[in-house]
Design an enzyme around this catalytic site. Structure first.
Site, mmCIF file in Angstrom:
data_model
loop_
_atom_site.group_PDB
_atom_site.id
_atom_site.type_symbol
_atom_site.label_atom_id
_atom_site.label_comp_id
_atom_site.label_asym_id
_atom_site.label_seq_id
_atom_site.Cartn_x
_atom_site.Cartn_y
_atom_site.Cartn_z
ATOM 1 C CG MET A 7 2.793 16.168 7.265
ATOM 2 S SD MET A 7 2.340 15.936 5.438
ATOM 3 C CE MET A 7 2.251 17.874 4.941
ATOM 4 C CG ASP A 41 -2.050 25.085 6.009
ATOM 5 O OD1 ASP A 41 -1.372 25.305 4.766
ATOM 6 O OD2 ASP A 41 -1.408 24.150 6.905
ATOM 7 C CG HIS A 75 -0.222 22.061 10.510
ATOM 8 N ND1 HIS A 75 -0.776 22.417 9.370
ATOM 9 C CD2 HIS A 75 -1.214 21.537 11.290
ATOM 10 C CE1 HIS A 75 -1.853 21.639 8.967
ATOM 11 N NE2 HIS A 75 -2.175 21.172 10.145
ATOM 12 C CG ASP A 80 2.856 22.231 6.930
ATOM 13 O OD1 ASP A 80 1.756 22.259 7.390
ATOM 14 O OD2 ASP A 80 2.980 22.604 5.855
ATOM 15 C CG MET A 85 -6.442 21.861 7.587
ATOM 16 S SD MET A 85 -4.615 22.572 7.428
ATOM 17 C CE MET A 85 -4.182 21.998 5.777
ATOM 18 C CG MET A 141 -1.264 17.976 9.376
ATOM 19 S SD MET A 141 -0.430 18.585 8.015
ATOM 20 C CE MET A 141 0.979 19.252 8.394
ATOM 21 C CG HIS A 195 2.653 26.662 8.635
ATOM 22 N ND1 HIS A 195 1.606 26.624 9.495
ATOM 23 C CD2 HIS A 195 2.283 25.590 7.842
ATOM 24 C CE1 HIS A 195 0.781 25.643 9.282
ATOM 25 N NE2 HIS A 195 1.196 24.906 8.466
ATOM 26 C CB SER A 226 3.886 26.054 4.486
ATOM 27 O OG SER A 226 4.156 24.596 4.372
HETATM 28 C C1 DX5 Z 1 -0.656 20.741 3.810
HETATM 29 C C2 DX5 Z 1 0.171 21.763 4.819
HETATM 30 C C3 DX5 Z 1 0.104 23.048 4.228
HETATM 31 C C4 DX5 Z 1 0.859 23.022 2.817
HETATM 32 C C5 DX5 Z 1 0.465 24.489 2.143
HETATM 33 O O1 DX5 Z 1 -1.033 19.575 4.442
HETATM 34 O O2 DX5 Z 1 -0.385 21.868 6.061
HETATM 35 O O3 DX5 Z 1 1.027 23.935 5.034
HETATM 36 O O4 DX5 Z 1 2.310 23.018 3.000
HETATM 37 O O5 DX5 Z 1 0.978 24.508 0.831
HETATM 38 P P1 DX5 Z 1 0.286 25.180 -0.426
HETATM 39 O O6 DX5 Z 1 0.388 26.387 0.059
HETATM 40 O O7 DX5 Z 1 1.356 24.665 -1.636
HETATM 41 O O8 DX5 Z 1 -1.039 24.874 -0.445
HETATM 42 ZN ZN ZN Z 2 0.293 23.344 7.472
#
Ligand code: DX5
Ligand code: ZN
Length: 254
Positions: A45, A183, A74, A43, A145, A76, A41, A16
């Site tokens: 948000m 994840d 991903h 993320d 998750m 969110m 990956h 990620s």
């Molecule tokens: C959380 C993200 C993850 C996160 C994982 O909302 O979707 O992808 O970055 O990070 P670690 O591996 O540090 O838990």
């Molecule tokens: Zn993620």
């Protein structure tokens, strides 16, 4: 499984980039790939669905120029339908949306596929696997998750292991072909357990990018995952898939 290179295995590491140094994003991504990552990956948000803001399509456009590995976006975010075309245009290969964020989840998954991307669905720790019963034939991957989404570096939630196991059983009994991704909180202490539970695509942020050498970190984490998979007798031999790859469309449950 033992000795197989990552690209020939069903286990894939998906670092990620959330935990990477954004000023050196291209180099960080390439280092992770050199260490054996076969997916990146991303993320996304929006400050509404989750209490944090990260990146948008321009970063995907930039990443697309420096790597050929699939970009796993991903989302969110609320109202993902409004942004799916832009992420597809930017070069996303896989796009996943949260079950909790989609009122018309079936429509959204078809929209992702219509834009040439592999559709994925994500469930939060509080959402049961059976909330996905109707859409499992439509997806390329299910993302479980194992933290509440929003931030890297959180503690793994152990109840997610049962959800991974259940998904694996459902996939077998319904003869489906979605892949299982996990994840949140994946590092050396948790990776073997998620692999033994049936996870195949392993997202890891802080374990790869937070300290030390990203390439070495990726190599070590992938090795731990492959070692764990080698201890599983009947590891599912599913690679790729989902409805787009001809997954069966059965709605009977175990
Ligand atoms: C959380 C993200 C993850 C996160 C994982 O909302 O979707 O992808 O970055 O990070 P670690 O591996 O540090 O838990
Ligand atoms: Zn993620």
């Amino acid at each position: 499984m033992p000795g197989l290179p990552a690209e020939d295995s069903m286990i894939e590491l998906a670092p990620s980039i959330l935990s990477a140094d954004f000023a050196r994003l291209g180099a960080e991504a390439q280092a992770a790939v050199e260490g054996g990552a076969t997916v990146l990956h991303v993320d996304v948000m929006d400050g509404h669905f989750v209490p944090n803001i990260t990146i948008g399509p321009p970063v995907v456009t930039s990443l697309r120029k420096v790597t050929k590995v699939p970009l796993d976006c991903h989302l969110m975010i609320e109202r993902p339908d409004d942004f799916i075309p832009a992420f597809a245009e930017a070069g996303a290969d896989w796009i996943s949306v949260h079950q909790e964020a989609c009122v018309h989840l079936d429509r959204t998954l078809h929209l992702i596929a219509a834009h040439g991307c592999k559709p994925g669905v994500v469930i939060n720790p509080a959402t049961p696997v059976h909330a996905l019963d109707e859409v499992l034939p439509l997806v390329h991957h299910v993302l479980v998750m194992s933290v509440n989404p929003g931030f890297g570096g959180q503690t793994f939630i152990y109840s997610s292991l049962k959800k991974i196991e259940l998904l694996s059983k459902i996939r077998e009994s319904r003869r489906l072909s979605f892949r299982i991704e996990v994840d949140g909180g994946i590092h050396h202490e948790t990776v073997a357990q998620v692999v033994r539970a049936g996870a195949e695509i392993l997202v890891a942020g802080s374990a790869i990018f937070e300290q030390g050498n990203s390439s070495e970190n990726a190599r070590h984490l992938l090795k731990s995952a492959l070692d764990a998979a080698a201890t599983v007798q009947d590891f599912p031999s599913v690679v790729g898939g989902g409805a787009a790859a001809g997954g069966a469309n059965s709605l009977s449950l175990p």
